[in-house]
Scaffold this active site. Structure first.
Site, mmCIF file in Angstrom:
data_model
loop_
_atom_site.group_PDB
_atom_site.id
_atom_site.type_symbol
_atom_site.label_atom_id
_atom_site.label_comp_id
_atom_site.label_asym_id
_atom_site.label_seq_id
_atom_site.Cartn_x
_atom_site.Cartn_y
_atom_site.Cartn_z
ATOM 1 N N TYR A 92 60.570 41.916 46.925
ATOM 2 C CA TYR A 92 60.136 41.599 48.289
ATOM 3 C C TYR A 92 61.170 42.051 49.318
ATOM 4 C CZ TYR A 92 55.770 38.929 47.947
ATOM 5 O OH TYR A 92 54.457 38.543 47.804
ATOM 6 N N GLU A 101 48.536 38.138 54.319
ATOM 7 C CA GLU A 101 49.012 38.888 55.473
ATOM 8 C C GLU A 101 48.996 40.380 55.135
ATOM 9 O OE1 GLU A 101 51.731 36.682 54.213
ATOM 10 O OE2 GLU A 101 51.807 35.067 55.696
ATOM 11 N N SER A 136 46.775 44.683 44.591
ATOM 12 C CA SER A 136 45.475 44.771 43.917
ATOM 13 C C SER A 136 44.905 46.174 44.013
ATOM 14 C CB SER A 136 44.492 43.766 44.537
ATOM 15 O OG SER A 136 44.902 42.439 44.315
ATOM 16 N N GLU A 160 30.863 39.555 36.578
ATOM 17 C CA GLU A 160 31.457 38.449 37.319
ATOM 18 C C GLU A 160 30.983 37.110 36.757
ATOM 19 O OE1 GLU A 160 33.323 35.895 39.240
ATOM 20 O OE2 GLU A 160 33.796 37.961 39.850
ATOM 21 N N VAL A 177 33.153 37.365 30.458
ATOM 22 C CA VAL A 177 33.648 38.226 29.388
ATOM 23 C C VAL A 177 34.513 37.371 28.479
ATOM 24 C CG1 VAL A 177 34.931 40.317 28.806
ATOM 25 C CG2 VAL A 177 33.576 40.237 30.915
ATOM 26 N N SER A 233 39.971 36.009 44.758
ATOM 27 C CA SER A 233 40.826 35.141 45.576
ATOM 28 C C SER A 233 40.733 35.458 47.067
ATOM 29 C CB SER A 233 42.287 35.268 45.118
ATOM 30 O OG SER A 233 42.416 34.848 43.779
ATOM 31 N N THR A 253 49.718 40.270 47.288
ATOM 32 C CA THR A 253 49.315 41.108 48.411
ATOM 33 C C THR A 253 48.018 41.836 48.078
ATOM 34 O OG1 THR A 253 50.585 43.028 47.626
ATOM 35 C CG2 THR A 253 51.705 41.518 49.147
ATOM 36 N N SER A 307 44.256 34.911 36.986
ATOM 37 C CA SER A 307 43.759 34.648 38.345
ATOM 38 C C SER A 307 44.483 33.446 38.933
ATOM 39 C CB SER A 307 42.255 34.373 38.330
ATOM 40 O OG SER A 307 41.820 33.851 39.580
#
Length: 593
Positions: A202, A83, A514, A57, A251, A65, A510, A293
């Site tokens: 969606y 959500e 992930s 990290e 990295v 996020s 969402t 990101s």
């Protein structure tokens, strides 16, 4: 890797994969939800010992996020929130195995389930205008026949035919003037220029929630901010399993041998506490990369200072790494499609507004119709100001939103979809505004008397503006191949995870995406003999489709409406033919007869 549905495999445990015993080490780039989830799946389903797993990290804290922090010298900060809903199959598959930090002898899923059963989510007011008045059309979609047909046409279009297309290339003004679009874009953060391909995903993915779009009854939220409710339990679990989380580690590059149709990660090039290091890899080492990101290079302002706008030449570590990987193989995607040339009329700024006394609470309560200090659902989701030049929205989740938050304070999340236009009260674009100025614009739109705005903005709130140059990158128009496959063709030990990796049917921005990519990556590289839960197939369920038609037409019945795919009305004699049939039963169950 294969997909499954039903509870047959959902409740089963996979056998230990053959490859597990041969593994030397596993490295995961980043500590966002995708990396944390992949580590958990490696342990639970791959039976990889935790001491073989290392997360690298760049920052001094985990979460990516999914954040929520009491930031030194700033105050409470939430850059955003995700959500959630019942059919995040991979997310709940993960969190059923992660112990709660709040409730003894319960999982995070148990805790979340009980909370949302006892305090179900809903909104009493989604649209306001004229300084805090609820819109007279709130709750209605107001879609014309033309707009309805455009929605159906988009759903019926193959993804391959939507490459690099924008939403405003497939919809007319009829659609963009509807309440449906107001609900949709403010809930999901879509812009008119966003990917038509993603818009279609969606629509297909959440067809079962059309009825809950106007009142947010489809949604579920954590008790606190998502860092404390989702990230910390997962970090605690991994740490107890012996996983290493190495902070302040950037990295710089991953050297991949792309010869003879195979792809093998051979070396990690790191910057650890500012010092260069290298790690040699073999096919017995696995590497999982979160490429790109949306919160990279975030900057923060305060009450008297706007959030600085970062240099466009400095993309930050995650984007720089993806660019270096993409230079090694075309199959590793095209990061420039997502991190360059974002339209100026975009969402770049959110703000965390903390009320310091009870003077603003009555205006919040008037709009939400709920006591914001009750500890239960407040707004239930986004409240959108229809007549805002900034296209601004705000939301209050259950309070307190932070465990350490004083009981007399409220934490409000605020964002604006349009960053290049002057406000209605503060005659400046939001990107140029201090926290105090953002507070003034918000107070103006929720109905605070003009003569009280300056005093309340100065003395009754603390506002932290956040500038996020890549926050809408997920939605940039894209083509096939712009995102790398989760496991690229021929890859032996390298996988991409997170929302910039490509998996079928699911939607970006969402938590589910992930976790799904993490699960697919682990299951593929280890050849785990257990199905990854497929994306909920609501678009293939006639009951869901009929229910969506009922709500999309503002609760009309078949004799009153034009059926979009036929573009004509059902006549009485045609409806007569349905009497006594299963078709009649389905139509009545879904209020169309």
């Amino acid at each position: 890797m294969y997909t499954s549905n039903g509870n047959y495999e959902a409740f089963a445990r996979a056998k230990k994969p053959k490859r597990t015993d041969d593994l030397s080490a596993v490295y995961l780039v980043g500590t966002g939800l995708a990396s944390l989830s992949a580590a958990a799946f490696l342990i639970r389903d791959g039976q990889v010992p935790g001491n073989k797993i290392t997360l690298l990290e760049e920052l001094p804290l985990p979460g990516g996020s999914l954040d929520g922090i009491d930031k030194n010298h700033y105050g409470f900060v939430i850059r955003g929130g995700r959500e959630m809903e019942s059919h995040f199959e991979c997310l709940w598959d993960l969190y059923r195995s992660i112990p709660s930090l709040e409730v003894e002898d319960a999982s995070v899923l148990d805790e979340f389930y009980w909370l949302n059963k006892e305090d179900p989510n809903s909104s009493e007011c989604r649209l306001i205008n004229n300084r805090g008045e609820q819109s007279k059309t709130d709750g209605q979609f107001l879609l014309t026949d033309k707009a309805l047909k455009e929605i159906i046409d988009l759903c019926m279009t193959k993804e391959d035919n939507l490459q690099d297309k924008r939403i405003d290339e497939v919809f007319s003004e009829d659609f963009f003037e509807s309440n449906f679009w107001k609900y949709w874009c403010t809930m999901f953060a879509f812009e008119n220029w966003a990917s038509a391909m993603e818009m279609r995903r969606y629509l297909m993915r959440f067809i079962h929630h059309i009825g809950g779009l106007a009142d947010f009854s489809a949604l579920k939220f954590t008790k606190y901010n998502q860092y404390e409710s989702l990230v910390l339990p997962l970090v605690d679990y991994l740490t107890k399993q012996g996983v290493t989380i190495q902070y302040n580690t950037k990295v710089e590059n991953i050297i991949v041998n792309c010869n003879n149709g195979q792809k093998v990660a051979e070396r990690l090039e790191l910057l650890v506490d500012g010092k260069e290091q290298e790690i040699e890899l073999s096919t017995n080492d696995l590497v999982f990369v979160t490429n790109g990101s949306i919160t990279e290079s975030s900057t923060y302002g305060n009450q008297t200072t706007p959030a600085p706008i970062p240099s466009k030449d400095d993309l930050g570590g995650s984007w720089d790494l993806w660019r270096k990987l993409a230079a090694q193989s075309d199959e590793f995607g095209h990061p420039e499609k997502f991190c360059e040339n974002l339209p100026s009329e975009s969402w770049f700024v959110s703000a965390t507004i903390t009320t310091l006394d009870d003077k603003i609470a009555p205006y919040i309560e008037k709009i939400s119709h709920r006591d914001p200090y009750s500890g239960r659902v407040v707004t239930g989701g986004i409240v959108y100001s229809e007549d805002s030049n900034w296209r601004q929205s705000y939301t209050l989740n259950r309070q307190p939103h932070f465990k350490k938050q004083p009981k007399d304070e409220l934490v409000v999340w605020f964002y604006a979809l349009c960053s290049n236009k002057e406000g209605n009260f503060v005659k400046k674009p939001i990107v140029d505004c201090t926290g105090e100025e953002i507070a003034k614009e918000w107070l103006y739109h929720i109905g605070v008397p003009i003569n009280e705005i300056d005093d309340l903005a100065k003395n009754s709130v603390n506002v932290v503006p956040t500038y996020m140059p890549f926050i809408t990158s997920y939605f940039m128009p894209r083509a096939n191949g712009d995102r790398p496959l989760v496991v690229p063709n021929g890859s032996k030990n390298l996988a991409f995870i997170g929302n910039f990796a490509e998996t079928q049917r699911d939607t970006v921005f969402t938590t589910e995406y992930s976790v799904r990519t993490a699960m697919e990556a682990v299951y593929t590289l280890l050849d785990i003999d257990r199905g990854v839960p497929e994306v909920f197939a609501s678009a293939f369920d006639i009951r869901m489709l009929l229910n969506a038609v009922y709500y999309l037409t503002d609760k009309k019945t078949l004799p009153e409406i034009k059926v979009p795919w036929l573009m004509r009305r059902f006549e009485k004699y045609e409806l007569k033919k349905l009497e006594g049939t299963f078709a009649e039963e389905l139509l009545k169950e879904n209020h169309l007869l």
